[in-house]
Enzyme design. Structure first.
Site, PDB file in Angstrom:
ATOM      1  N   SER A 161     -65.307  -3.609  27.136  1.00  0.00           N
ATOM      2  CA  SER A 161     -65.043  -3.894  25.636  1.00  0.00           C
ATOM      3  C   SER A 161     -65.856  -4.761  24.852  1.00  0.00           C
ATOM      4  CB  SER A 161     -63.573  -3.592  25.409  1.00  0.00           C
ATOM      5  OG  SER A 161     -63.354  -3.002  24.222  1.00  0.00           O
ATOM      6  N   LYS A 191     -51.700  -1.721  -0.204  1.00  0.00           N
ATOM      7  CA  LYS A 191     -51.814  -3.363  -0.066  1.00  0.00           C
ATOM      8  C   LYS A 191     -50.896  -3.686   0.934  1.00  0.00           C
ATOM      9  CE  LYS A 191     -53.079  -7.323  -0.859  1.00  0.00           C
ATOM     10  NZ  LYS A 191     -54.324  -7.811  -0.546  1.00  0.00           N
TER      11      LYS A 191
END
Length: 304
Positions: free
Chosen positions: A122, A174
């Protein structure tokens, strides 16, 4: 003792205490200045013309001091090539991207070889893509090309404890992906878009650097891991071997590299200013709090 004599001695004691305080204060400032000078201007060993070696170990996080050192290698005229040993299951996308960018900066003028050890998956593999030539052991675990965004959720536990959280936000997206509340459908869609965009970037980078496309790229970019032998067959690496294999490759590029020494460049996590000063002048700072660990959710490119 008469009052005049007593006042005389008391005044002498006061002057001595003031003088001792001033001398101690000046000495402390001098020690701090010396320590700061050593901390700010560390002496680098003179290695002469050589092949540089660095190690990328464990989980990768953003590390400006590591990126600065790789940049120093790129700018050092005594370094003619770089061997990067990688033994990492991955880490943050940003941390791995920083290594990749640094290796490409080195590779602009000098050959760079990555040697993959036990695990280079990865984010570890993403970093290796910055090299011009990638070598792995036959049983190295590599691949795991993908992106994951993961965090804990404590909302059910808080409900059981009777604990509530009041949040005032400028918009519903948010501070989404919070451990204190369930993710809304809109928030999940927004986070999935970020993960997908980052994955597309990672996948395209693999395609560009390893010259893979179509079905060949699809086979390696679905998140699975491979052994070194499998990775070689799939085009993810260039050869099986170790550092000697890397040296043989470099010598095949330029026979003049055959007689050069391989020098290890080491980087350590940058300490805080006080910790750095005290450490440089030999004072153990193991008890000081450490603030270098990552905080909050991160986009991870990491072996699961």
């Amino acid at each position: 003792m008469d009052p005049i004599t007593r006042d005389f001695y008391e005044e002498r004691r006061r002057k001595w205490r003031r003088s001792a305080f001033i001398r101690g204060f000046v000495l402390a400032l001098l020690l701090v200045a010396i320590g700061w000078g050593i901390y700010a201007f560390p002496r680098e060993p003179h290695r002469g013309v050589h092949i540089a070696r660095i190690h990328i170990m464990d989980v990768i996080y953003a590390a400006p001091w590591r990126e600065r050192m790789i940049r120093d290698i790129a700018e050092d005229e005594d370094v003619v090539a770089l061997i990067v040993h990688i033994d990492s299951p991955g880490g943050t996308v940003v941390g791995s991207e920083g290594i990749y960018d640094g290796l490409r900066e080195v590779g602009a003028d000098k050959p760079v070889v990555a040697v993959l050890s036990g695990v280079a998956a990865s984010g570890g593999y993403l970093a290796a893509l910055g090299a011009d030539h990638v070598i792995a052991r036959g049983n190295t675990i590599t691949g795991s090309i993908g992106v994951i965004f993961e965090y804990l959720i404590f909302s059910d536990l808080l409900d059981r404890l009777g604990v509530g959280v009041e949040t005032i936000r400028s918009s519903q997206l948010k501070a989404e992906a919070s451990p204190l509340r369930d993710l809304s459908p809109e928030g999940r869609a927004a986070e999935e878009a970020v993960v997908q965009e980052t994955y597309d970037w990672f996948r395209a980078l693999v395609g560009e650097r390893r010259r893979l496309d179509g079905a060949a790229l699809d086979r390696v970019a679905d998140g699975r891991t491979f052994t070194g032998r499998m990775a070689l067959d799939l085009g993810l690496i260039d050869a099986l071997g170790d550092e000697q294999t890397a040296l043989d490759y470099l010598e095949s590029l330029d026979s003049a590299l055959a007689d050069l020494s391989v020098e290890t460049w080491e980087f350590e996590e940058a300490p805080g200013i006080i910790e750095g000063i005290l450490g440089r002048i030999g004072i153990n700072t193991g008890g000081l709090p450490h603030s270098g660990l990552p905080r909050g959710p991160r986009l991870m490119s990491i072996l699961k």
